[in-house]
Design a protein around this motif. Structure first.
Motif, PDB file in Angstrom:
ATOM      1  N   MET A   1       0.821  -1.208   0.000  1.00  0.00           N
ATOM      2  CA  MET A   1       0.000   0.000   0.000  1.00  0.00           C
ATOM      3  C   MET A   1       0.862   1.267   0.000  1.00  0.00           C
ATOM      4  O   MET A   1       0.434   2.299  -0.512  1.00  0.00           O
ATOM      5  N   SER A   2       2.045   1.194   0.573  1.00  0.00           N
ATOM      6  CA  SER A   2       2.962   2.334   0.458  1.00  0.00           C
ATOM      7  C   SER A   2       3.359   2.529  -1.004  1.00  0.00           C
ATOM      8  O   SER A   2       3.461   3.655  -1.492  1.00  0.00           O
ATOM      9  N   GLY A   3       3.563   1.403  -1.695  1.00  0.00           N
ATOM     10  CA  GLY A   3       3.859   1.473  -3.125  1.00  0.00           C
ATOM     11  C   GLY A   3       2.701   2.069  -3.907  1.00  0.00           C
ATOM     12  O   GLY A   3       2.891   2.886  -4.815  1.00  0.00           O
ATOM     13  N   ASN A   4       1.481   1.661  -3.557  1.00  0.00           N
ATOM     14  CA  ASN A   4       0.296   2.241  -4.197  1.00  0.00           C
ATOM     15  C   ASN A   4       0.150   3.716  -3.847  1.00  0.00           C
ATOM     16  O   ASN A   4      -0.295   4.524  -4.668  1.00  0.00           O
ATOM     17  N   GLY A   5       0.498   4.086  -2.595  1.00  0.00           N
ATOM     18  CA  GLY A   5       0.478   5.491  -2.205  1.00  0.00           C
ATOM     19  C   GLY A   5       1.452   6.301  -3.042  1.00  0.00           C
ATOM     20  O   GLY A   5       1.166   7.434  -3.433  1.00  0.00           O
ATOM     21  N   PHE A   6       2.618   5.712  -3.330  1.00  0.00           N
ATOM     22  CA  PHE A   6       3.613   6.348  -4.197  1.00  0.00           C
ATOM     23  C   PHE A   6       3.018   6.611  -5.580  1.00  0.00           C
ATOM     24  O   PHE A   6       3.186   7.685  -6.150  1.00  0.00           O
TER      25      PHE A   6
ATOM     26  N   VAL B   1       9.179  10.713  10.464  1.00  0.00           N
ATOM     27  CA  VAL B   1      10.453  10.931   9.778  1.00  0.00           C
ATOM     28  C   VAL B   1      10.225  11.249   8.300  1.00  0.00           C
ATOM     29  O   VAL B   1      10.907  12.109   7.720  1.00  0.00           O
ATOM     30  N   ALA B   2       9.263  10.572   7.680  1.00  0.00           N
ATOM     31  CA  ALA B   2       8.967  10.822   6.266  1.00  0.00           C
ATOM     32  C   ALA B   2       8.571  12.279   6.038  1.00  0.00           C
ATOM     33  O   ALA B   2       9.050  12.938   5.104  1.00  0.00           O
TER      34      ALA B   2
ATOM     35  N   ILE C   1      -0.049   5.483   8.609  1.00  0.00           N
ATOM     36  CA  ILE C   1       1.238   4.805   8.777  1.00  0.00           C
ATOM     37  C   ILE C   1       1.618   3.915   7.597  1.00  0.00           C
ATOM     38  O   ILE C   1       2.786   3.536   7.476  1.00  0.00           O
ATOM     39  N   VAL C   2       0.666   3.555   6.730  1.00  0.00           N
ATOM     40  CA  VAL C   2       1.028   2.694   5.602  1.00  0.00           C
ATOM     41  C   VAL C   2       0.985   3.416   4.267  1.00  0.00           C
ATOM     42  O   VAL C   2       1.506   2.900   3.271  1.00  0.00           O
ATOM     43  N   MET C   3       0.376   4.610   4.211  1.00  0.00           N
ATOM     44  CA  MET C   3       0.199   5.291   2.936  1.00  0.00           C
ATOM     45  C   MET C   3       1.002   6.590   2.834  1.00  0.00           C
ATOM     46  O   MET C   3       1.651   6.856   1.818  1.00  0.00           O
ATOM     47  N   LEU C   4       0.986   7.405   3.891  1.00  0.00           N
ATOM     48  CA  LEU C   4       1.700   8.685   3.844  1.00  0.00           C
ATOM     49  C   LEU C   4       3.198   8.527   3.545  1.00  0.00           C
ATOM     50  O   LEU C   4       3.764   9.328   2.796  1.00  0.00           O
ATOM     51  N   PRO C   5       3.882   7.513   4.119  1.00  0.00           N
ATOM     52  CA  PRO C   5       5.292   7.350   3.749  1.00  0.00           C
ATOM     53  C   PRO C   5       5.483   7.136   2.250  1.00  0.00           C
ATOM     54  O   PRO C   5       6.479   7.597   1.676  1.00  0.00           O
ATOM     55  N   GLY C   6       4.523   6.462   1.604  1.00  0.00           N
ATOM     56  CA  GLY C   6       4.613   6.255   0.164  1.00  0.00           C
ATOM     57  C   GLY C   6       4.482   7.549  -0.608  1.00  0.00           C
ATOM     58  O   GLY C   6       5.204   7.789  -1.586  1.00  0.00           O
ATOM     59  N   ILE C   7       3.556   8.418  -0.185  1.00  0.00           N
ATOM     60  CA  ILE C   7       3.391   9.718  -0.843  1.00  0.00           C
ATOM     61  C   ILE C   7       4.630  10.579  -0.623  1.00  0.00           C
ATOM     62  O   ILE C   7       5.098  11.280  -1.530  1.00  0.00           O
TER      63      ILE C   7
ATOM     64  N   ALA D   1       7.917   0.675  -7.330  1.00  0.00           N
ATOM     65  CA  ALA D   1       7.178   1.514  -6.376  1.00  0.00           C
ATOM     66  C   ALA D   1       7.116   0.890  -4.992  1.00  0.00           C
ATOM     67  O   ALA D   1       7.044   1.602  -3.981  1.00  0.00           O
ATOM     68  N   ASP D   2       7.138  -0.460  -4.916  1.00  0.00           N
ATOM     69  CA  ASP D   2       7.066  -1.133  -3.623  1.00  0.00           C
ATOM     70  C   ASP D   2       8.302  -0.896  -2.756  1.00  0.00           C
ATOM     71  O   ASP D   2       8.335  -1.293  -1.589  1.00  0.00           O
ATOM     72  N   ASN D   3       9.330  -0.242  -3.300  1.00  0.00           N
ATOM     73  CA  ASN D   3      10.515   0.097  -2.506  1.00  0.00           C
ATOM     74  C   ASN D   3      10.300   1.329  -1.633  1.00  0.00           C
ATOM     75  O   ASN D   3      11.157   1.690  -0.837  1.00  0.00           O
ATOM     76  N   ALA D   4       9.140   1.988  -1.786  1.00  0.00           N
ATOM     77  CA  ALA D   4       8.909   3.279  -1.127  1.00  0.00           C
ATOM     78  C   ALA D   4       9.063   3.199   0.392  1.00  0.00           C
ATOM     79  O   ALA D   4       9.730   4.041   1.008  1.00  0.00           O
ATOM     80  N   TYR D   5       8.445   2.204   1.016  1.00  0.00           N
ATOM     81  CA  TYR D   5       8.458   2.152   2.481  1.00  0.00           C
ATOM     82  C   TYR D   5       9.857   1.905   3.024  1.00  0.00           C
ATOM     83  O   TYR D   5      10.310   2.595   3.943  1.00  0.00           O
ATOM     84  N   SER D   6      10.550   0.937   2.445  1.00  0.00           N
ATOM     85  CA  SER D   6      11.901   0.649   2.940  1.00  0.00           C
ATOM     86  C   SER D   6      12.852   1.810   2.629  1.00  0.00           C
ATOM     87  O   SER D   6      13.817   2.026   3.362  1.00  0.00           O
ATOM     88  N   ALA D   7      12.568   2.569   1.562  1.00  0.00           N
ATOM     89  CA  ALA D   7      13.409   3.734   1.247  1.00  0.00           C
ATOM     90  C   ALA D   7      13.321   4.772   2.360  1.00  0.00           C
ATOM     91  O   ALA D   7      14.324   5.374   2.743  1.00  0.00           O
ATOM     92  N   ILE D   8      12.124   4.974   2.887  1.00  0.00           N
ATOM     93  CA  ILE D   8      11.942   5.908   3.996  1.00  0.00           C
ATOM     94  C   ILE D   8      12.542   5.350   5.281  1.00  0.00           C
ATOM     95  O   ILE D   8      13.213   6.073   6.043  1.00  0.00           O
ATOM     96  N   LEU D   9      12.349   4.070   5.525  1.00  0.00           N
ATOM     97  CA  LEU D   9      12.874   3.456   6.751  1.00  0.00           C
ATOM     98  C   LEU D   9      14.375   3.650   6.882  1.00  0.00           C
ATOM     99  O   LEU D   9      14.897   3.810   7.987  1.00  0.00           O
ATOM    100  N   GLY D  10      15.068   3.621   5.750  1.00  0.00           N
ATOM    101  CA  GLY D  10      16.520   3.730   5.787  1.00  0.00           C
ATOM    102  C   GLY D  10      17.024   5.050   6.347  1.00  0.00           C
ATOM    103  O   GLY D  10      18.182   5.141   6.755  1.00  0.00           O
TER     104      GLY D  10
END
Length: 566
Positions: A69-74, A203-204, A308-314, A337-346
């Motif tokens: 869903m973070s990827g979909n948010g992206f 953090v995002a 928590i699952v969508m805003l980080p993707g945006i 696009a599914d890399n969005a969440y882990s990209a922010i986590l880093g």
């Protein structure tokens, strides 16, 4: 972007031992009383309403939500939150109308419902189908997405398979304790999940505000998102017109505007939350009011999940569009696009990174544990007990359930090891929706008519199951070739692969509508009241004032969201 620091490992280890230790304590405390299979599989009578609600959310919010869903948010923005928001309304329907029917008729598994209401053939077909779905679609996708995300967060390399095995072992440890252990440890999982998720969103948003020179200001970061990507803050995706870009078309194929609210999204949610062993199992061991409060509590929490699952993707989309996260979104030169969440986590600071890792692990493990327990429940009660060993003792069934849990996790690991099923190519969230969506219209029609229309017959149920599947495949794969792109059904659009496609959720709605017509038509040739029909009492559907308050609050929150972001 730095890898884990010592404090991150310490936080994660503390999380692991707290969850595992608490689960073991619950298991040892209740072992003496845990003598029946129903207690093991359903935690009969022991889960509180808040434990039921927390367990529902912990089991639902897994890797496919965090990552998919973070990827979909992206790609799309907050329109994808419709899945979560409509789920809150669907849970009201389930709590008020579905659960009373299950509890009054002492239903413990979904195949049992089909057997009691229709016939043994329908029950067996669906039991086998659900086992395959849970093992080869759900367990595999959760494992794959979870291992990919954590491996990426850990710096990649050769950690993927090691992490996959570790997740599987952790899930087995939790699941072998039975539903009581899963239910109460899920409370901890949800707390960790929410705290870690909020930390990631914080953090995002601060990353965005810093990128635009606004300092570390969460509100400024959110306003920057809305200013820089206003199209990502519309709940309704507009229908593409002539000259639409490929990106606009792909968005619409995923979330087809107003049309989806008249079709697929309700089928997806009501089938998932109301006719799904994996979900309803949490409430089937409780009394009616406890079950209702737990389900409505889950619906209330569901409204906050997009944060928590969508805003980080945006946030990842805005940063990527403005030159940041280039390497993180396309490791090895391959964008996904599914890399969005882990990209922010880093980019989380030391300590928070460990907390976010714990949150992600909590979501993955809870999802695996819930699915594995449902697999064991269906196999043990609906196949082993009925067809393989009718004289099996309660202890024997619990033992078989534990072996089934281990076997299902091992099979999932084997099929995920080299991505045998192609989960990575389709995208995790899409992978799950695609393969569950083909059967959802027929299954939901069977349950809906079976609960509330006494005339529905067994032959109609089997016909409905087959019709729903065949029509879902037809509308998704062949309708455009038969009728042409400008079809009387709906306008088809070119997807990213250059193939004309009808929006998936429209296909589900059409399949469901025709399936209902087929089932009603066949049932009209049967008796006016099917002897196997359930007895319904209007008193079953009355709700207490406290439950009514929860319903009203949920509806007001949903209304406010759509008024603000329509």
């Amino acid at each position: 972007m730095e890898k884990f620091a010592t404090v991150d490992y310490i936080i994660f280890v503390i999380y692991f031992f707290v969850v595992a230790g608490y689960g073991y304590w619950i298991y040892r405390k209740k072992t003496a009383a845990q003598n029946t299979s129903k207690d093991y599989f359903l935690a009969e009578g022991s889960l509180t309403w808040w434990a039921i609600g927390a367990s529902l959310i912990a089991s639902n919010i897994s890797a496919e939500q965090f990552i998919g869903m973070s990827g979909n948010g992206f790609e799309v923005g907050i329109a994808v939150a419709a899945y979560e928001i409509i789920a809150a309304l669907a849970l009201i329907i389930v709590a008020v109308w579905f659960i009373p029917v299950y509890l009054k008729n002492k239903i413990f598994t979904m195949p049992q419902f089909l057997n009691n209401r229709y016939n043994e053939t329908t029950s067996l077909i669906m039991a086998v189908f659900w086992l395959f779905l849970y093992v080869f679609v759900n367990l595999t996708s959760i494992l794959y997405l979870g291992a990919i995300a954590i491996s990426s967060l850990a710096g990649g390399g050769d950690t993927f398979h090691l992490i996959m095995v570790a997740l599987a072992v952790f899930a087995v440890i939790i699941t072998l304790g039975g539903m009581r252990v899963i239910g109460f440890t899920d409370v901890i999982q949800v707390v960790v999940l929410i705290i870690g998720g909020i930390a990631t969103t914080y953090v995002a948003l601060t990353l965005v505000s810093e990128h635009f020179g606004l300092g570390k200001d969460v509100l400024a970061g959110f306003n920057a998102l809305m200013t820089d990507a206003p199209e990502h803050f519309n709940m309704i995706v507009e229908k593409p017109g002539p000259g639409a870009t490929q990106e606009e078309i792909n968005k619409y194929l995923m979330l087809p505007g107003i049309g989806m609210y008249l079709a697929g999204i309700w089928i997806v949610n009501l089938n998932y939350w109301g006719c799904n062993q994996y979900i309803t199992q949490r409430a089937l061991g409780a009394d009616l009011n406890t079950a209702r409060k737990g389900i409505l509590f889950a619906g209330f929490l569901k409204l906050f999940m997009p944060i928590i699952v969508m805003l980080p993707g945006i946030a990842a989309y805005v940063l990527y569009k403005n030159g940041a996260l280039q390497e993180e979104m396309a490791p090895g030169g391959v964008f996904h696009a599914d890399n969005a969440y882990s990209a922010i986590l880093g980019y989380l600071p030391n300590g928070m990174k460990g907390l976010a890792l714990a949150a992600l692990t909590a979501a993955i493990v809870a999802g695996l544990a819930g699915k594995a327990n449902s697999i064991a429940t269906i196999f043990t009660l609906d196949i082993y007990k009925k067809y393989m060993n009718k004289e099996a003792s309660e202890g024997k069934m619990v033992w078989v359930g534990k072996l089934t849990i281990i076997a299902s996790i091992v099979i999932a690991v084997l099929f995920t090891w080299n991505d045998t099923l192609g989960i990575g190519g389709a995208g995790g969230f899409t992978f799950i929706q695609k393969y569950t969506g083909f059967i959802s219209p027929g299954v939901f029609a069977m349950f809906l008519l079976g609960m509330f229309w006494k005339r529905t017959t067994g032959p109609a149920a089997i016909a409905g199951l087959i019709t729903g599947f065949v029509l879902s495949v037809f509308f998704n794969e062949f309708a455009v070739d038969v009728f042409g792109p400008e079809t009387w059904i709906y306008t088809a659009y070119l997807n990213k692969f250059g193939v004309y496609e009808i929006p998936f959720q429209i296909c589900m709605g059409l399949a469901f509508a025709f399936t209902m017509l087929v089932m009603v038509g066949i049932s009209l040739f049967g008796p006016k009241v099917n002897p196997k029909a359930f007895e319904l009492d209007t008193k079953m559907f009355k709700v207490e004032p406290s439950i009514l308050v929860m319903i009203v609050i949920t509806i007001l929150l949903v209304t406010a969201i759509y008024v603000r972001f329509w």
